[in-house]
Design a protein around this motif. Structure first.
Motif, short mmCIF file in Angstrom:
data_model
loop_
_atom_site.label_atom_id
_atom_site.label_comp_id
_atom_site.label_asym_id
_atom_site.label_seq_id
_atom_site.Cartn_x
_atom_site.Cartn_y
_atom_site.Cartn_z
N ARG A 194 -23.42 27.75 -17.88
CA ARG A 194 -22.94 28.10 -19.21
C ARG A 194 -22.28 26.94 -19.94
O ARG A 194 -21.68 27.14 -20.99
CB ARG A 194 -21.98 29.29 -19.11
CG ARG A 194 -22.70 30.57 -18.71
CD ARG A 194 -21.80 31.77 -18.68
NE ARG A 194 -22.57 32.99 -18.41
CZ ARG A 194 -22.05 34.13 -18.02
NH1 ARG A 194 -20.74 34.24 -17.86
NH2 ARG A 194 -22.83 35.18 -17.80
N SER A 195 -22.38 25.73 -19.37
CA SER A 195 -21.92 24.55 -20.11
C SER A 195 -22.98 24.17 -21.14
O SER A 195 -24.09 24.72 -21.16
CB SER A 195 -21.66 23.39 -19.14
OG SER A 195 -20.51 23.65 -18.36
N THR A 196 -22.63 23.23 -22.00
CA THR A 196 -23.54 22.81 -23.07
C THR A 196 -24.86 22.29 -22.51
O THR A 196 -24.88 21.47 -21.59
CB THR A 196 -22.88 21.72 -23.92
OG1 THR A 196 -21.70 22.25 -24.53
CG2 THR A 196 -23.83 21.22 -25.01
N HIS A 197 -25.95 22.79 -23.08
CA HIS A 197 -27.28 22.27 -22.77
C HIS A 197 -27.71 21.35 -23.90
O HIS A 197 -27.58 21.68 -25.07
CB HIS A 197 -28.27 23.42 -22.59
CG HIS A 197 -28.10 24.15 -21.30
ND1 HIS A 197 -28.98 24.05 -20.25
CD2 HIS A 197 -27.12 24.98 -20.88
CE1 HIS A 197 -28.55 24.78 -19.25
NE2 HIS A 197 -27.42 25.37 -19.61
N LEU A 198 -28.23 20.19 -23.52
CA LEU A 198 -28.62 19.19 -24.50
C LEU A 198 -30.10 19.28 -24.80
O LEU A 198 -30.79 20.17 -24.34
CB LEU A 198 -28.21 17.81 -24.02
CG LEU A 198 -26.68 17.58 -24.08
CD1 LEU A 198 -26.02 17.99 -22.77
CD2 LEU A 198 -26.35 16.14 -24.39
N GLY B 8 -30.21 27.71 -20.08
CA GLY B 8 -31.22 26.72 -20.47
C GLY B 8 -31.85 26.11 -19.24
O GLY B 8 -31.73 26.63 -18.14
N ASP B 9 -32.52 24.99 -19.43
CA ASP B 9 -33.18 24.31 -18.33
C ASP B 9 -32.99 22.81 -18.51
O ASP B 9 -33.79 22.15 -19.17
CB ASP B 9 -34.66 24.68 -18.29
CG ASP B 9 -35.39 24.01 -17.13
OD1 ASP B 9 -34.70 23.51 -16.23
OD2 ASP B 9 -36.63 24.00 -17.13
N GLY B 10 -31.92 22.31 -17.95
CA GLY B 10 -31.61 20.89 -18.13
C GLY B 10 -31.78 20.06 -16.87
O GLY B 10 -31.41 18.88 -16.85
N GLY B 11 -32.34 20.67 -15.81
CA GLY B 11 -32.47 19.94 -14.56
C GLY B 11 -33.29 18.67 -14.68
O GLY B 11 -33.00 17.67 -14.02
N SER B 12 -34.32 18.67 -15.54
CA SER B 12 -35.16 17.48 -15.66
C SER B 12 -34.39 16.33 -16.32
O SER B 12 -34.66 15.16 -16.05
CB SER B 12 -36.43 17.79 -16.44
OG SER B 12 -36.13 18.14 -17.78
N ARG B 13 -33.44 16.65 -17.20
CA ARG B 13 -32.63 15.59 -17.81
C ARG B 13 -31.61 15.06 -16.80
O ARG B 13 -31.33 13.85 -16.78
CB ARG B 13 -31.94 16.12 -19.07
CG ARG B 13 -32.90 16.32 -20.24
CD ARG B 13 -32.17 16.71 -21.52
NE ARG B 13 -31.65 18.06 -21.46
CZ ARG B 13 -32.33 19.17 -21.74
NH1 ARG B 13 -33.60 19.07 -22.11
NH2 ARG B 13 -31.76 20.36 -21.67
N GLN B 14 -31.06 15.94 -15.97
CA GLN B 14 -30.18 15.46 -14.90
C GLN B 14 -30.97 14.58 -13.92
O GLN B 14 -30.45 13.56 -13.44
CB GLN B 14 -29.56 16.64 -14.15
CG GLN B 14 -28.46 17.35 -14.91
CD GLN B 14 -27.67 18.28 -14.02
OE1 GLN B 14 -27.95 18.45 -12.84
NE2 GLN B 14 -26.67 18.92 -14.59
#
Length: 287
Positions: A63-67, A201-207
């Motif tokens: 639930r933190s900000t997704h970029l 969201g789905d930010g794993g690829s950016r991490q």
């Protein structure tokens, strides 16, 4: 109870467990995983040892900000080519900003996997907020140590499982510790469902891009003055044990703890030695 803290343009979702007057442990989770993966029982183990626990969702998870912006996929990971939207240093600054809200006198910083690299950056960039450092399943970013074992490469090329939860259970069995139990499997099921219900969201690829684009921290680790513990499993094939050894070698006065049979996971069988290690290094700080 979940709370939110503004750190620049990032909103971090976090939870505090324990008594206000106890020393704080900040838990930093790994790639694409929310704070739920610091299991409740693990956190209670720290509270029972006299700590106040802060766990949080890194940017781009939970639930933190997704970029926005492109991350990388499996082939980008394998070829180590990435143009990150942000860096591990940016993620470390997020965590330090959270500490300004919840533990202004500093915390014992603990990170696992990608979270270990972020924890190292916290100690480097924000020494005044780092009482001690525990780096679990990490590496120093030198590009030579802590690389994935060739036999594990197919793990990163597998298509998504028809049942994502059972796919995770199977994945942890492949990459995890010797002797994982049905209780460990059920931990994954419960945590995966809980994390999925909180995901926005789905930010794993950016991490992943930030991880692939990591800098060499070796020289900066050599300037750390806080007590440091490096924990690594001798059966880790995702970040091989030489990553842990190189991290410990880089940090003056650090302790290296190689756990027999431990893979790239935090199976319950490893909890006693991990919890005892965090307590031991924190005690060095108080002494």
């Amino acid at each position: 109870m979940e709370e939110f803290a503004a750190v620049g343009d990032i909103q971090l979702c976090f939870e505090v467990i324990g008594e206000e007057e106890d020393p704080t442990v900040l838990l930093v989770m790994g790639l694409g995983l929310s704070m739920d993966w610091w299991r409740d029982d693990f956190c209670r183990g720290l509270v029972d040892r006299g700590f106040r626990v802060v766990r949080f969702d890194n940017r781009d998870v939970g639930r933190s900000t997704h970029l926005h912006g492109r991350g990388i996929g499996p082939w980008g990971f394998l070829t180590r080519r990435a143009t990150p939207v942000y860096t591990l240093g940016d993620m470390a600054d997020d965590a330090a900003g959270l500490l300004a809200h919840v533990a202004p006198d500093g915390a014992h910083v603990v990170g696992a996997s990608l979270g270990a690299m972020v924890a190292q950056e916290i100690a480097i960039r924000h020494p005044g907020r780092t009482l001690s450092l525990t780096s679990i399943m990490g590496r120093p970013g030198d590009g030579r140590t802590g690389r994935v074992a060739p036999r594990m490469l197919p793990e990163f090329l597998r298509p998504p499982a028809a049942d994502p939860v059972e796919g995770l259970v199977a994945s942890f069995r492949r990459i995890g510790s010797v002797g994982r139990t049905p209780e460990d499997d059920e931990d994954v099921r419960v945590t995966a469902r809980r994390a999925s219900a909180r995901e926005t969201g789905d930010g794993g690829s950016r991490q992943l891009a930030a991880c692939v684009g990591e800098r060499n921290r070796t020289a900066d680790l050599g300037r750390l003055t806080c007590p440091a513990l490096v924990i690594h499993g001798d059966r880790d094939r995702v970040i091989r044990p030489d990553g842990g050894r190189a991290t410990a070698a880089a940090i003056p006065g650090s302790e290296l703890l190689e756990v027999p049979g431990m893979g790239h996971d935090l199976a319950r069988s490893s909890w006693p030695v991990v919890l005892d290690g965090i307590e031991r290094i924190a005690t060095r700080t108080r002494a």
